[in-house]
Write a protein that holds these residues in place. Structure first.
Motif, mmCIF file in Angstrom:
data_model
loop_
_atom_site.group_PDB
_atom_site.id
_atom_site.type_symbol
_atom_site.label_atom_id
_atom_site.label_comp_id
_atom_site.label_asym_id
_atom_site.label_seq_id
_atom_site.Cartn_x
_atom_site.Cartn_y
_atom_site.Cartn_z
ATOM 1 N N PRO A 86 2.532 -16.605 -3.227
ATOM 2 C CA PRO A 86 1.621 -17.631 -2.706
ATOM 3 C C PRO A 86 1.231 -18.685 -3.735
ATOM 4 N N SER A 87 1.090 -18.289 -4.976
ATOM 5 C CA SER A 87 0.677 -19.232 -6.025
ATOM 6 C C SER A 87 1.744 -20.284 -6.313
ATOM 7 N N GLU A 88 2.968 -20.056 -5.845
ATOM 8 C CA GLU A 88 4.065 -21.013 -6.061
ATOM 9 C C GLU A 88 4.219 -22.001 -4.912
ATOM 10 N N VAL A 89 3.341 -21.899 -3.906
ATOM 11 C CA VAL A 89 3.492 -22.713 -2.694
ATOM 12 C C VAL A 89 2.373 -23.745 -2.568
ATOM 13 N N SER A 90 2.779 -24.994 -2.335
ATOM 14 C CA SER A 90 1.839 -26.082 -2.044
ATOM 15 C C SER A 90 2.156 -26.627 -0.661
#
Length: 273
Positions: free
Chosen positions: A27-31
């Motif tokens: 999730p932290s890699e998704v914008s």
């Protein structure tokens, strides 16, 4: 690898959720961003580490791979306005069939790919269709193929069969859902079965059919032969289908291709190619 999603409508959300639940990305890699930011925030509610960007420019800047998940005629304005941000080291992925990869490449320097997903990818199943641009770097071909391998069986297709492949893979679930619903409705109207039970039985039948085909026990023709006992009930049902369906699927593909041709003409006017 940082992933950006422009558009979190039906298909954009399905694709993002599939990548996250299939652990293709963290999730932290998704914008994500959307014209209506509230739709983007719904994804963040489920995955708090997902970043909701205030606009398209921020999403592109924050990402290595940018998925454009908007309507076909909305793609050109996005590329035209933000072309300078799609730099050579980035990868642009469009998920709409009427916009070709050469059209994408005519507007930006980034590696360009078209990926047509299916709603079945939400269950980490089914097929996704990939077409790579001539200018696409090998590292991005490998990266995107690997990414879709987490949620589907990626299949490479050429431009000439884009529409029919999309009809089968992407539209097919809707077509067969419609046929199944008609099947259920007729069962309820013609017999004493209730809708809930007919729906359960039909759903489990489809799942079982899929497993038979997946495991290679039967092909479609051999399956029909196994079930259709000579002079039996199934054969009588097949006769009705043969008489009633006629050229309905020919008409279906003719209709989808006619609409596709309209969309192609409109995008050609936008891109000039």
């Amino acid at each position: 690898m940082k992933i950006g999603m422009i558009g979190t409508g039906n298909m954009g959300s399905i694709l993002a959720e599939a990548f996250l639940e299939g652990e293709a990305v963290s999730p932290s890699e998704v914008s994500v961003t959307n014209r209506t930011l509230e739709k983007a925030r719904r994804l963040q509610t489920k995955y708090p580490e997902v970043q909701v960007c205030s606009g398209i420019a921020e999403t592109i800047t924050n990402s290595d791979v940018i998925f454009i998940c908007v309507k076909p005629l909305d793609i050109y304005p996005i590329l035209d306005k933000h072309a300078s941000l799609f730099t050579r080291e980035k990868c642009l992925v469009s998920i709409t069939s009427p916009v070709s990869v050469p059209q994408l490449e005519s507007k930006v320097s980034a590696s360009c790919i078209r990926a047509i997903p299916s709603i079945t990818n939400r269950a980490l199943a089914g097929v996704s269709l990939l077409t790579f641009g001539k200018q696409c770097e090998e590292k991005w071909k490998d990266a995107i193929y690997n990414l879709f391998s987490f949620i589907s069986s990626p299949v490479m297709i050429e431009e000439a069969i884009t529409r029919v492949s999309s009809d089968i893979v992407s539209c097919g679930p809707a077509f067969f859902s419609y046929l199944t619903q008609r099947f259920i409705d007729a069962a309820v109207q013609e017999t004493e079965i209730d809708k809930e039970k007919a729906t359960i039985l039909s759903g489990e039948m489809l799942i079982g059919l899929g497993e038979l085909l997946k495991k290679g026990f039967y092909t479609l023709p051999t399956l029909q032969e196994k079930v259709c006992v000579k002079g039996g009930i199934t054969g009588e049902g097949i006769k009705v289908l043969e008489q009633g369906l006629g050229d309905v699927f020919h008409g279906l593909f003719q209709a989808t291709h006619a609409k596709f041709d309209e969309d192609l003409e409109r995008t050609k006017r936008q891109f000039g190619v």
